[in-house]
Design a protein around this motif. Structure first.
Motif, PDB file in Angstrom:
ATOM      1  N   GLN A 174       6.916  -1.709   2.756  1.00 45.95           N
ATOM      2  CA  GLN A 174       7.176  -0.754   3.827  1.00 45.95           C
ATOM      3  C   GLN A 174       6.527   0.581   3.478  1.00 45.95           C
ATOM      4  N   GLY A 175       5.960   1.250   4.477  1.00 50.38           N
ATOM      5  CA  GLY A 175       5.333   2.533   4.210  1.00 50.38           C
ATOM      6  C   GLY A 175       4.879   3.224   5.470  1.00 50.38           C
ATOM      7  N   PHE A 176       4.042   4.241   5.277  1.00 56.37           N
ATOM      8  CA  PHE A 176       3.518   5.036   6.390  1.00 56.37           C
ATOM      9  C   PHE A 176       2.009   5.130   6.243  1.00 56.37           C
ATOM     10  N   ILE A 177       1.298   4.887   7.343  1.00 53.90           N
ATOM     11  CA  ILE A 177      -0.166   4.938   7.351  1.00 53.90           C
ATOM     12  C   ILE A 177      -0.597   6.331   7.812  1.00 53.90           C
ATOM     13  N   PRO A 178      -1.442   7.013   7.051  1.00 53.84           N
ATOM     14  CA  PRO A 178      -1.890   8.348   7.457  1.00 53.84           C
ATOM     15  C   PRO A 178      -2.758   8.294   8.712  1.00 53.84           C
ATOM     16  N   SER A 179      -3.064   9.462   9.248  1.00 50.44           N
ATOM     17  CA  SER A 179      -3.800   9.535  10.518  1.00 50.44           C
ATOM     18  C   SER A 179      -5.265   9.158  10.379  1.00 50.44           C
ATOM     19  N   GLN A 180      -5.813   9.287   9.171  1.00 48.10           N
ATOM     20  CA  GLN A 180      -7.223   8.947   8.956  1.00 48.10           C
ATOM     21  C   GLN A 180      -7.366   7.977   7.777  1.00 48.10           C
ATOM     22  N   PRO A 181      -6.843   6.750   7.909  1.00 50.25           N
ATOM     23  CA  PRO A 181      -6.931   5.789   6.799  1.00 50.25           C
ATOM     24  C   PRO A 181      -8.305   5.138   6.736  1.00 50.25           C
ATOM     25  N   TYR A 182      -8.630   4.674   5.547  1.00 51.78           N
ATOM     26  CA  TYR A 182      -9.874   3.924   5.352  1.00 51.78           C
ATOM     27  C   TYR A 182      -9.548   2.442   5.183  1.00 51.78           C
ATOM     28  N   ARG A 183      -8.849   2.105   4.105  1.00 49.02           N
ATOM     29  CA  ARG A 183      -8.465   0.717   3.866  1.00 49.02           C
ATOM     30  C   ARG A 183      -7.146   0.653   3.098  1.00 49.02           C
ATOM     31  N   ILE A 184      -6.441  -0.466   3.263  1.00 46.50           N
ATOM     32  CA  ILE A 184      -5.265  -0.805   2.470  1.00 46.50           C
ATOM     33  C   ILE A 184      -5.505  -2.186   1.879  1.00 46.50           C
ATOM     34  N   VAL A 185      -5.111  -2.378   0.630  1.00 47.66           N
ATOM     35  CA  VAL A 185      -5.263  -3.683  -0.010  1.00 47.66           C
ATOM     36  C   VAL A 185      -3.938  -4.096  -0.644  1.00 47.66           C
ATOM     37  N   ILE A 186      -3.421  -5.254  -0.236  1.00 49.58           N
ATOM     38  CA  ILE A 186      -2.224  -5.842  -0.840  1.00 49.58           C
ATOM     39  C   ILE A 186      -2.665  -7.143  -1.509  1.00 49.58           C
ATOM     40  N   SER A 187      -2.509  -7.216  -2.827  1.00 50.65           N
ATOM     41  CA  SER A 187      -3.014  -8.371  -3.579  1.00 50.65           C
ATOM     42  C   SER A 187      -1.902  -9.078  -4.335  1.00 50.65           C
ATOM     43  N   LEU A 188      -1.929 -10.404  -4.275  1.00 48.76           N
ATOM     44  CA  LEU A 188      -1.068 -11.249  -5.101  1.00 48.76           C
ATOM     45  C   LEU A 188      -1.954 -11.834  -6.195  1.00 48.76           C
ATOM     46  N   ARG A 189      -1.676 -11.438  -7.436  1.00 45.32           N
ATOM     47  CA  ARG A 189      -2.577 -11.755  -8.548  1.00 45.32           C
ATOM     48  C   ARG A 189      -1.960 -12.744  -9.540  1.00 45.32           C
ATOM     49  N   HIS A 190      -2.841 -13.397 -10.267  1.00 35.93           N
ATOM     50  CA  HIS A 190      -2.442 -14.198 -11.429  1.00 35.93           C
ATOM     51  C   HIS A 190      -3.321 -13.775 -12.595  1.00 35.93           C
ATOM     52  N   LYS A 191      -3.165 -14.417 -13.728  1.00 33.68           N
ATOM     53  CA  LYS A 191      -3.818 -13.975 -14.962  1.00 33.68           C
ATOM     54  C   LYS A 191      -5.335 -13.940 -14.851  1.00 33.68           C
ATOM     55  N   HIS A 192      -5.909 -14.828 -14.060  1.00 34.45           N
ATOM     56  CA  HIS A 192      -7.358 -14.962 -14.036  1.00 34.45           C
ATOM     57  C   HIS A 192      -7.995 -14.568 -12.707  1.00 34.45           C
ATOM     58  N   ARG A 273      -2.975  -0.968  -3.047  1.00 33.70           N
ATOM     59  CA  ARG A 273      -3.868   0.178  -3.185  1.00 33.70           C
ATOM     60  C   ARG A 273      -4.305   0.670  -1.802  1.00 33.70           C
ATOM     61  N   GLY A 274      -4.914   1.842  -1.801  1.00 33.11           N
ATOM     62  CA  GLY A 274      -5.505   2.331  -0.568  1.00 33.11           C
ATOM     63  C   GLY A 274      -4.691   3.411   0.117  1.00 33.11           C
ATOM     64  N   ASP A 275      -4.920   3.539   1.421  1.00 34.62           N
ATOM     65  CA  ASP A 275      -4.390   4.655   2.197  1.00 34.62           C
ATOM     66  C   ASP A 275      -3.047   4.302   2.828  1.00 34.62           C
ATOM     67  N   VAL A 276      -1.997   4.376   2.019  1.00 29.35           N
ATOM     68  CA  VAL A 276      -0.647   4.130   2.510  1.00 29.35           C
ATOM     69  C   VAL A 276       0.336   4.879   1.625  1.00 29.35           C
ATOM     70  N   GLN A 277       1.361   5.443   2.252  1.00 30.95           N
ATOM     71  CA  GLN A 277       2.464   6.058   1.524  1.00 30.95           C
ATOM     72  C   GLN A 277       3.609   5.055   1.503  1.00 30.95           C
ATOM     73  N   LEU A 278       3.922   4.526   0.340  1.00 30.10           N
ATOM     74  CA  LEU A 278       4.940   3.490   0.229  1.00 30.10           C
ATOM     75  C   LEU A 278       6.335   4.106   0.215  1.00 30.10           C
ATOM     76  N   THR A 279       7.239   3.489   0.960  1.00 24.56           N
ATOM     77  CA  THR A 279       8.643   3.915   0.958  1.00 24.56           C
ATOM     78  C   THR A 279       9.563   2.845   0.384  1.00 24.56           C
ATOM     79  N   PHE A 280       9.098   1.585   0.351  1.00 26.19           N
ATOM     80  CA  PHE A 280       9.928   0.511  -0.184  1.00 26.19           C
ATOM     81  C   PHE A 280       9.037  -0.701  -0.465  1.00 26.19           C
ATOM     82  N   VAL A 281       9.296  -1.346  -1.615  1.00 24.54           N
ATOM     83  CA  VAL A 281       8.578  -2.579  -1.956  1.00 24.54           C
ATOM     84  C   VAL A 281       9.569  -3.540  -2.583  1.00 24.54           C
ATOM     85  N   GLN A 282       9.579  -4.782  -2.103  1.00 21.54           N
ATOM     86  CA  GLN A 282      10.326  -5.851  -2.744  1.00 21.54           C
ATOM     87  C   GLN A 282       9.317  -6.890  -3.213  1.00 21.54           C
ATOM     88  N   PRO A 283       8.999  -6.907  -4.511  1.00 15.42           N
ATOM     89  CA  PRO A 283       8.026  -7.893  -5.013  1.00 15.42           C
ATOM     90  C   PRO A 283       8.660  -9.268  -5.191  1.00 15.42           C
TER      91      PRO A 283
END
Length: 283
Positions: A174-192, A273-283
């Motif tokens: 959960q978050g807020f997107i600014p008025s002039q965003p470029y990109r947002i990236v949400i990644s689910l990663r593993h070791k490799h 990462r990227g242009d977002v202000q996070l207010t809540f994260v549940q991983p």
């Protein structure tokens, strides 16, 4: 079916009632995300067994916003709070963590209140929501380390997904997107590599999904229209199914992505990462 595997409910209609499979257990957390209707006078969330209400959370707006907690076992003393994030027309994430001695309630990732058990929590088998509220998600999971200290949602954000992914796992951003965003990236990663890379690209007005393995990006999946709006709140829910990810944006199903990396238990890092202000994260 164990309680931890109970499938979440997406966009259920209100009033909403569901059995809690296996009943409540210590360490169980109930996650509710949604939006208070602009004309709301009240809404409530109940944990109950038959006609016995173990926990009753009410938001009332008739004379200014009040949050009340109560129990129907001889109706104990009503507790009230006057500061909350449940504003009319706004998105919210509420979580109820079951501990041996109490229910610990958090809103948008911040501790909000605690209510000691007057009814044994192991007897609770039903969850109910009523009133003027829209629901995006109701989920029942065992998920440690959910309540994070204030200021912990800074971008870039990285967190361990304890135990890795599994079918039925829900991730909330959960978050807020600014008025002039470029990109947002949400990644689910593993070791490799990266099992699932989800990227709203405002410069291209497209959402891109991909996987990174053995040092190589796979074939991109791109789609329009852009479900994210500049200068507005966002609520992203990623549901991990047996064969694919389902992504919901502000309560609406937006995208699916088949598992290319299938060892789900090895996917143990959430990266934002990227242009977002996070207010809540549940991983």
């Amino acid at each position: 079916m164990a309680l931890a595997q109970q499938l979440p409910f997406f966009n259920p209609s209100v009033p909403f009632t569901t059995p809690i499979q296996g009943g409540l257990t210590e360490g169980m957390i109930i996650t509710v995300s949604g939006r208070v209707l602009p004309d709301a006078d009240r809404f409530s969330l109940n944990l109950q067994h038959g006609s016995t209400v173990a926990l009753d959370l009410k938001a009332r707006y008739e004379c200014g916003l009040k949050i009340e907690q109560d129990t129907s076992q001889k109706w104990g003393s009503e507790e009230r709070k006057f500061e909350t994030s449940f504003q009319r027309g706004q998105l919210f994430v509420l979580q109820i963590l079951v501990t041996l001695g109490s229910y610990k309630v958090s809103t948008d990732g911040k501790p909000y209140s605690e209510y000691k058990h007057l009814v044994p929590f192991k007897s609770v088998d039903t969850f109910h929501v009523d009133g003027k509220v829209e629901l995006n998600l109701v989920a029942f999971q065992h998920a440690p380390h959910l309540v994070a200290p204030p200021g912990s949602f800074k971008v870039p954000y990285k967190s361990v997904i304890h135990g890795g992914l599994h079918a039925g796992k829900v991730i909330i951003v959960q978050g807020f997107i600014p008025s002039q965003p470029y990109r947002i990236v949400i990644s689910l990663r593993h070791k490799h590599g990266i099992a699932f890379d989800y990227s709203p690209r405002f410069d291209q007005n497209v959402v891109v999904r991909n996987t990174y393995e053995d040092g190589i990006w796979g074939t991109e999946e791109r789609s329009e229209p852009m479900p994210f709006k500049k200068g507005e709140p966002m609520l992203v829910t990623i549901f991990c199914g047996q064969h694919e990810y389902e992504v919901f944006v502000n309560g609406e199903k937006a995208h699916t992505y088949n598992h290319r990396f299938t060892k789900l238990e090895e996917i143990d890092v959430l990266d934002i990462r990227g242009d977002v202000q996070l207010t809540f994260v549940q991983p």
